[in-house]
Design a protein around this motif. Structure first.
Motif, PDB file in Angstrom:
ATOM      1  N   VAL A 195       0.832  -1.201   0.000  1.00 57.95           N
ATOM      2  CA  VAL A 195       0.000   0.000   0.000  1.00 57.95           C
ATOM      3  C   VAL A 195       0.874   1.261   0.000  1.00 57.95           C
ATOM      4  O   VAL A 195       0.620   2.221  -0.743  1.00 57.95           O
ATOM      5  CB  VAL A 195      -0.950  -0.003   1.219  1.00 57.95           C
ATOM      6  N   GLU A 196       1.922   1.269   0.816  1.00 51.92           N
ATOM      7  CA  GLU A 196       2.814   2.429   0.867  1.00 51.92           C
ATOM      8  C   GLU A 196       3.528   2.651  -0.465  1.00 51.92           C
ATOM      9  O   GLU A 196       3.664   3.784  -0.940  1.00 51.92           O
ATOM     10  CB  GLU A 196       3.844   2.239   1.978  1.00 51.92           C
ATOM     11  N   LEU A 197       3.976   1.553  -1.084  1.00 46.80           N
ATOM     12  CA  LEU A 197       4.680   1.660  -2.357  1.00 46.80           C
ATOM     13  C   LEU A 197       3.748   2.175  -3.450  1.00 46.80           C
ATOM     14  O   LEU A 197       4.120   3.053  -4.238  1.00 46.80           O
ATOM     15  CB  LEU A 197       5.253   0.297  -2.753  1.00 46.80           C
ATOM     16  N   GLU A 198       2.549   1.633  -3.504  1.00 49.21           N
ATOM     17  CA  GLU A 198       1.590   2.085  -4.522  1.00 49.21           C
ATOM     18  C   GLU A 198       1.245   3.555  -4.334  1.00 49.21           C
ATOM     19  O   GLU A 198       1.146   4.314  -5.301  1.00 49.21           O
ATOM     20  CB  GLU A 198       0.326   1.226  -4.457  1.00 49.21           C
ATOM     21  N   GLY A 199       1.098   3.979  -3.085  1.00 54.53           N
ATOM     22  CA  GLY A 199       0.795   5.387  -2.829  1.00 54.53           C
ATOM     23  C   GLY A 199       1.922   6.308  -3.266  1.00 54.53           C
ATOM     24  O   GLY A 199       1.689   7.399  -3.797  1.00 54.53           O
ATOM     25  N   ALA A 200       3.171   5.857  -3.034  1.00 57.39           N
ATOM     26  CA  ALA A 200       4.314   6.685  -3.418  1.00 57.39           C
ATOM     27  C   ALA A 200       4.480   6.759  -4.927  1.00 57.39           C
ATOM     28  O   ALA A 200       4.893   7.801  -5.471  1.00 57.39           O
ATOM     29  CB  ALA A 200       5.592   6.137  -2.788  1.00 57.39           C
ATOM     30  N   LEU A 201       4.161   5.684  -5.617  1.00 55.93           N
ATOM     31  CA  LEU A 201       4.396   5.637  -7.068  1.00 55.93           C
ATOM     32  C   LEU A 201       3.237   6.185  -7.889  1.00 55.93           C
ATOM     33  O   LEU A 201       3.415   6.496  -9.082  1.00 55.93           O
ATOM     34  CB  LEU A 201       4.676   4.196  -7.506  1.00 55.93           C
ATOM     35  N   ARG A 202       2.065   6.302  -7.281  1.00 57.39           N
ATOM     36  CA  ARG A 202       0.900   6.728  -8.057  1.00 57.39           C
ATOM     37  C   ARG A 202       1.120   8.063  -8.777  1.00 57.39           C
ATOM     38  O   ARG A 202       0.796   8.196  -9.961  1.00 57.39           O
ATOM     39  CB  ARG A 202      -0.334   6.795  -7.151  1.00 57.39           C
ATOM     40  N   PRO A 203       1.704   9.093  -8.127  1.00 58.84           N
ATOM     41  CA  PRO A 203       1.952  10.348  -8.859  1.00 58.84           C
ATOM     42  C   PRO A 203       2.924  10.177 -10.029  1.00 58.84           C
ATOM     43  O   PRO A 203       2.787  10.841 -11.057  1.00 58.84           O
ATOM     44  CB  PRO A 203       2.542  11.272  -7.778  1.00 58.84           C
ATOM     45  N   ALA A 204       3.904   9.285  -9.896  1.00 61.62           N
ATOM     46  CA  ALA A 204       4.857   9.057 -10.983  1.00 61.62           C
ATOM     47  C   ALA A 204       4.180   8.389 -12.170  1.00 61.62           C
ATOM     48  O   ALA A 204       4.509   8.670 -13.329  1.00 61.62           O
ATOM     49  CB  ALA A 204       6.021   8.204 -10.492  1.00 61.62           C
ATOM     50  N   ILE A 205       3.226   7.509 -11.892  1.00 61.10           N
ATOM     51  CA  ILE A 205       2.488   6.848 -12.969  1.00 61.10           C
ATOM     52  C   ILE A 205       1.524   7.832 -13.616  1.00 61.10           C
ATOM     53  O   ILE A 205       1.413   7.901 -14.850  1.00 61.10           O
ATOM     54  CB  ILE A 205       1.747   5.615 -12.428  1.00 61.10           C
ATOM     55  N   ALA A 206       0.851   8.633 -12.798  1.00 61.16           N
ATOM     56  CA  ALA A 206      -0.063   9.638 -13.349  1.00 61.16           C
ATOM     57  C   ALA A 206       0.691  10.663 -14.189  1.00 61.16           C
ATOM     58  O   ALA A 206       0.175  11.151 -15.206  1.00 61.16           O
ATOM     59  CB  ALA A 206      -0.811  10.343 -12.209  1.00 61.16           C
ATOM     60  N   GLY A 207       1.917  10.975 -13.790  1.00 66.04           N
ATOM     61  CA  GLY A 207       2.732  11.938 -14.529  1.00 66.04           C
ATOM     62  C   GLY A 207       3.496  11.329 -15.690  1.00 66.04           C
ATOM     63  O   GLY A 207       4.287  12.007 -16.352  1.00 66.04           O
ATOM     64  N   ASN A 208       3.283  10.036 -15.949  1.00 63.33           N
ATOM     65  CA  ASN A 208       3.904   9.327 -17.076  1.00 63.33           C
ATOM     66  C   ASN A 208       5.419   9.281 -16.979  1.00 63.33           C
ATOM     67  O   ASN A 208       6.122   9.202 -17.981  1.00 63.33           O
ATOM     68  CB  ASN A 208       3.487   9.937 -18.417  1.00 63.33           C
ATOM     69  N   VAL A 209       5.950   9.328 -15.750  1.00 63.63           N
ATOM     70  CA  VAL A 209       7.381   9.083 -15.551  1.00 63.63           C
ATOM     71  C   VAL A 209       7.615   7.578 -15.518  1.00 63.63           C
ATOM     72  O   VAL A 209       8.557   7.062 -16.110  1.00 63.63           O
ATOM     73  CB  VAL A 209       7.866   9.727 -14.241  1.00 63.63           C
ATOM     74  N   LEU A 210       6.736   6.886 -14.822  1.00 65.59           N
ATOM     75  CA  LEU A 210       6.742   5.425 -14.791  1.00 65.59           C
ATOM     76  C   LEU A 210       5.536   4.902 -15.547  1.00 65.59           C
ATOM     77  O   LEU A 210       4.485   5.554 -15.579  1.00 65.59           O
ATOM     78  CB  LEU A 210       6.671   4.904 -13.355  1.00 65.59           C
TER      79      LEU A 210
END
Length: 789
Positions: A317-332
Motif C-alpha cells: 500500500v505504501e509503495l503504490e501510494g508513493a508511485l501513483r503520482p509518478a504513474i499519473a505523470g507518465n514518468v513510470l
C-alpha cells in the motif's frame, strides 16, 4: 531558423515516417472529398512530430497548392495564451493576403468578431466576452476556413495542443465537430508523454476520437536502422556500427535525443541542455515519490513490484501510494507481471545520477541481496545478469566477478553473444582484485580470454576478438598446450579473413602441425582449413581434409563438427558447379544443426542454400528462405556474421532478377549493421552490379576503388576473384573501353582458374562474349584467344 541558431545537428535527410506521411497524405485526400476533418498526431517529446508535419505541409503545398496556416500553443503556466494558435494562423493569413481580403470572406461586419484576436480588424464587438460573442467568434472562424477552402485546399496546423488554453480547446472541439466543407483539414499535434490522468486535454482527445471524420495517429520511436540513417544524414557518412548501437541504446529511437548525443561529440554523453526536458516532470513530483524513484532507478529501467517493495522496505500500500503520482505523470509506466518501467532510460539514468555515492552502493547491494535470496523476483533467465550488474554497482569485487562469469555463460546459452562480451571484460577487469579468481570460477585467465574471443567472433566484434586472441596466445605455450594454441590460431585466422587479410592457409597449416594426433582438435582445425581451401579453389586438397575430418568427427561422435565439414564439402561441390549435390549436402548439415541446436550450423547452411537455390533459378524459394534465415540469425545472435551473409545472398538474388530497388534497400540495411570487411566488400560488389546495370559510372568507380578492384588487389577466394574481374570488365565497357576490358580478361584468366558455378562462371562467360564481340574489330587475335579459352 531556431534549430540553426541553437546549433542543433538536424539530419538533412527525412528519415523513416513513410507510413505516417502516407497516412497524413491519405487523410488530406479524404479531407478534400469532405470525409475527414481533423487528424490528431500524438507522440513523445522529441519523437519528430514537427518534422513530420512540416514535411507533410511542404508536400501538400507543393503538390496540391494547399494553403497551410500555422498555429502553435504556448506553455504559460497551467493555462496557455488565449486563442494563441488561432491568432497566429490569422496573423499569417493577414500578412499574406491583407486584412481587407480576409474580411471580404466573411459576412458584412463579422470581422469585428475577429478583432478580438487581431487589432487589424478594428474595434472588437462589445459582447466579446459573453457566450454570444464567443459563439460568434467560433462561427466566424469556421466560416473563414470554409470560404478559404472554396478556392484552394486549406490545412490548419496546430502544434502542441497539450498546452492549449481552455478557449483554444473549446474552439478546436467546435471546429472538429462542425467542419463539413470539403478541402479543409485541421492537423493537431500533442505530446503524449505530457498527458497525465488529470490533464485537461485528455477529455478533449477522448471526445474528438469518437467524432466521425477525426483520425488519431501515434508517432512511434525510430528503429535502429532509421537511427543509423538519421546519423548518416547528420554526419555526412555512414557511421560505425558500434557508434550507431551506442546512440540507439541511449536515445531509444527518439530523434531529438539522437541529435543531442551527436551534438555533444560523445555518443555516450548527454548534454546538460536537455536535462530540463528529461527531468522536468520528475522534479514536480512529491518528495516521497522522488525518493522511491531513486530506489527504482538503481534497479534498472524495469523493476518488479515485489523486488522494489523488498528493497525499499515499503508495504504494498505504501509503495503504490508513493508511485501513483509518478504513474499519473507518465514518468513510470506499468508493464507486464506487476513491473514498473521508466518511460525512457534517460529519465532513469538522470534520476540514478542523483544518488549519493554511499546511497548508490548501498542500494545496489540491497538489490543483489534480495535477488540472491529469491531469483524469482526478476524475469526468468535474467537473475544472473541482474546480479552481475548489482554486485558491480555495490563495489563487491568477489561477487561481481563470480556473477559476471555466471551471467556470461548464461548469455552463451541464450545466444546473447554481444551481451557476453562486456560481462567477460568485467571478469578480466576484476581478475587482479580477487586473489583466488581462477578457483572461484573454475577457469584460468586464458580461458576467460578464449571465451571472450569466441563471443566476439560470434557477434562480429573483430577488433575486440583479435585483442582477446592475442592476449590468450601470449599466456599459453604451444609446446605444453598445443591444442589450445592451435584453436586460437584458427580463430585468429578467421578474424584475419573477415578483415580481408591474405595468407590465411599458412596460419592454418601451422595450427594443423601442432595437433598431429587424430583427436577433436585436429578435426576442428581441418574444418577451418578445408573451408579456406575450397573457397580458394583447391578442391582436391580441401576434399581430402574433409574426409579426414569427417572420419574423426564420426568416430568421436561430434555431430557439430560433422555438420561443419559437410558444409565445407557442399562448398566444394558449389565451386565445382555440382549444384544438386551442393543442395543435398547442405540439407544434411542443416538437419544436423537442428538436431544439435547449433545456431551457427543452421544459419550457415541456410545462407549456403540461398545461394544454391539462386544457382538453380529457384528465386522465390531462395527469397523465402532468406527471410526465414534472417529471423533465425536474429534468434541465434548471429546477425553481424552469418546474418549479413544471408542478406548479401538475398541482395544477389534481387539484383539478378532485376528487383534493383529492393536489392539496394537490402544492401543498405546490411551496411548499417557494420559488416566485417569481407562481407562489406561482398555487399558493395552487388551494389556495383546494380550501378552498372543503371549506367551509374561515378558510383561504380567509387565502389571499385574502395574494394581495390581497379588496382587489381590480390584476393584469395575464387568467387571474389571472378566477381572482381567481372565488375572491372563491366566498368571498362561502361566507359566505352572494350580494349581495356579485354586486357583485364586476359590478365585474370592467365592467372586463375574459373569456377563453372552458375552465378559465377555462366555470368562471366556471357560478359566475356560481349567483350570479345566489342573488342574483336580492334584486337582480333586477343579476342579470339580469350574466346577460345
Amino acid at each position: 531558423m531556431l534549430d540553426h541558431m541553437l546549433g542543433r545537428s538536424v539530419s538533412p535527410v527525412f528519415v523513416g515516417r513513410e507510413e505516417e506521411l502516407a497516412t497524413l497524405s491519405e487523410a488530406f485526400e479524404e479531407a478534400r472529398n469532405g470525409t475527414v476533418t481533423a487528424v490528431l498526431l500524438g507522440g513523445e517529446a522529441g519523437v519528430g512530430k514537427t518534422r513530420l508535419v512540416q514535411r507533410f505541409a511542404e508536400q501538400a503545398a507543393g503538390q496540391s497548392d494547399a494553403l497551410v496556416l500555422y498555429g502553435g500553443c504556448v506553455e504559460l503556466s497551467t493555462e496557455g495564451l488565449a486563442y494563441a494558435p488561432f491568432t497566429a494562423a490569422l496573423r499569417q493569413l493577414v500578412r499574406e493576403q491583407g486584412p481587407a481580403k480576409v474580411a471580404a470572406l466573411l459576412p458584412e461586419g463579422a470581422e469585428r468578431d475577429l478583432a478580438r484576436l487581431l487589432p487589424e480588424f478594428g474595434e472588437p464587438s462589445g459582447d466579446g466576452e459573453t457566450e454570444t460573442g464567443r459563439a460568434r467568434l467560433f462561427e466566424q472562424f469556421l466560416t473563414l476556413l470554409e470560404r478559404l477552402a472554396d478556392t484552394r485546399p486549406t490545412i490548419l496546423l496546430i502544434e502542441d495542443i497539450h498546452w492549449a488554453d481552455r478557449s483554444s480547446r473549446d474552439l478546436i472541439a467546435f471546429l472538429s465537430r462542425n467542419l463539413r466543407s470539403p478541402q479543409v483539414l485541421i492537423l493537431m499535434t500533442y505530446r503524449s508523454d505530457d498527458l497525465h490522468r488529470q490533464h485537461p486535454v485528455r477529455p478533449v482527445l477522448a471526445e474528438l476520437s469518437r467524432v466521425n471524420g477525426v483520425l488519431r495517429v501515434d508517432l512511434s520511436r525510430l528503429s535502429r536502422d532509421e537511427v543509423a540513417q538519421q546519423m548518416a544524414g547528420i554526419l555526412g557518412t555512414v557511421p560505425e556500427y558500434a557508434k550507431v548501437q551506442k546512440v540507439y541504446d541511449r536515445s531509444e529511437g527518439i530523434p531529438l535525443f539522437v541529435e543531442a548525443l551527436l551534438d555533444s561529440g560523445d555518443e555516450c554523453a548527454f548534454p546538460a541542455s536537455m536535462q530540463d526536458l528529461i527531468l522536468g516532470t520528475v522534479e514536480r513530483l512529491p518528495e516521497e515519490t522522488q525518493r522511491v524513484l531513486r530506489i527504482a532507478a538503481a534497479g534498472g529501467t524495469r523493476v518488479g513490484h515485489a523486488l522494489l517493495a523488498a528493497v525499499s522496505g515499503l508495504s504494498d500500500v505504501e509503495l503504490e501510494g508513493a508511485l501513483r503520482p509518478a504513474i499519473a505523470g507518465n514518468v513510470l509506466q506499468i508493464a507486464d507481471n506487476r513491473a514498473y518501467v521508466f518511460r525512457h532510460s534517460l529519465i532513469r539514468e538522470a534520476v540514478h545520477e542523483e544518488l549519493l555515492p554511499g546511497e548508490h552502493q548501498r542500494l545496489h547491494s540491497r538489490y543483489a541481496e534480495e535477488i540472491s535470496r529469491d531469483r524469482r523476483l526478476v524475469p526468468p533467465g535474467r537473475a544472473a545478469v541482474e546480479l552481475a550488474h548489482h554486485w558491480y554497482g555495490a563495489r563487491n569485487d568477489l561477487w561481481a566477478l563470480i556473477s559476471a562469469w555466471e551471467a556470461a555463460q548464461k548469455s552463451f546459452h541464450a545466444f546473447a553473444y554481444t551481451e557476453a562480451v562486456p560481462l567477460l571484460e568485467r571478469v578480466l577487469t576484476l581478475w587482479d582484485r580477487v586473489p583466488d579468481a581462477a578457483e572461484r570460477i573454475g577457469a584460468d585467465h586464458a580461458a576467460v580470454l578464449e571465451r571472450a574471443s569466441e563471443a566476439a567472433h560470434a557477434g562480429g566484434e573483430l577488433d575486440r576478438g583479435v585483442k582477446f586472441v592475442k592476449a590468450a596466445l601470449a599466456e599459453l605455450d604451444e609446446t605444453r598446450e598445443p591444442d589450445r594454441v592451435a584453436k586460437l590460431i584458427v580463430r585468429w585466422a578467421s578474424f584475419k579473413s573477415y578483415k580481408g587479410k591474405m595468407g590465411i592457409v599458412d596460419d592454418l597449416r601451422h595450427a594443423l602441425r601442432l595437433v598431429p594426433e587424430p583427436n577433436l582438435a585436429r578435426a576442428e582445425i581441418a574444418t577451418s582449413m578445408a573451408q579456406h581451401l575450397m573457397l580458394s579453389g583447391e578442391i582436391e586438397e580441401g576434399a581430402a581434409l574433409v574426409e579426414e575430418g569427417l572420419s574423426l568427427a564420426r568416430e568421436l561422435g561430434d555431430r557439430y563438427i560433422e555438420g561443419e565439414l559437410l558444409l565445407n564439402l557442399a562448398l566444394g561441390h558449389s565451386i565445382a558447379g555440382d549444384t544438386e549435390a551442393t543442395l543435398a549436402t547442405n540439407l544434411r548439415a542443416l538437419e544436423l544443426g537442428r538436431q544439435e541446436g547449433s545456431g551457427r550450423l543452421i544459419t550457415r547452411a541456410i545462407g549456403n542454400n540461398i545461394d544454391t537455390l539462386n544457382d538453380l533459378g529457384r528465386w522465390e524459394e531462395a527469397l523465402a528462405l532468406a527471410e526465414e534465415g534472417w529471423l533465425l540469425a536474429k534468434k541465434y545472435g548471429r546477425i553481424r556474421v552469418t546474418g549479413l551473409f544471408i542478406l548479401n545472398n538475398m541482395a544477389e538474388i534481387l539484383e539478378a532478377i532485376g528487383r534493383w530497388d529492393d536489392a539496394i534497400e537490402t544492401i543498405e540495411r546490411a551496411l548499417n549493421l557494420g559488416p566485417v570487411l569481407r562481407n562489406r566488400k561482398h555487399l558493395l560488389r552487388v551494389r556495383a552490379d546494380v550501378a552498372l546495370g543503371r549506367g551509374e559510372l561515378g558510383l561504380v568507380e567509387a565502389i571499385l576503388s574502395e574494394t581495390g578492384v581497379l588496382k587489381e588487389r590480390p584476393e584469395d577466394f575464387l568467387q571474389d576473384i571472378t566477381n572482381s574481374m567481372r565488375l572491372h570488365i563491366g566498368w571498362h565497357l561502361l566507359k566505352g573501353e572494350p580494349d581495356a576490358a579485354l586486357a583485364v580478361a586476359e590478365r585474370t584468366l592467365a592467372r586463375h582458374a574459373q569456377s563453372p558455378k552458375a552465378m559465377l562462371g555462366w555470368r562471366l562467360l556471357a560478359l566475356l562474349t560481349t567483350v570479345c564481340d566489342a573488342a574483336e574489330p580492334a584486337a582480333p587475335a586477343s579476342a579470339r584467344a580469350v574466346r577460345a579459352q
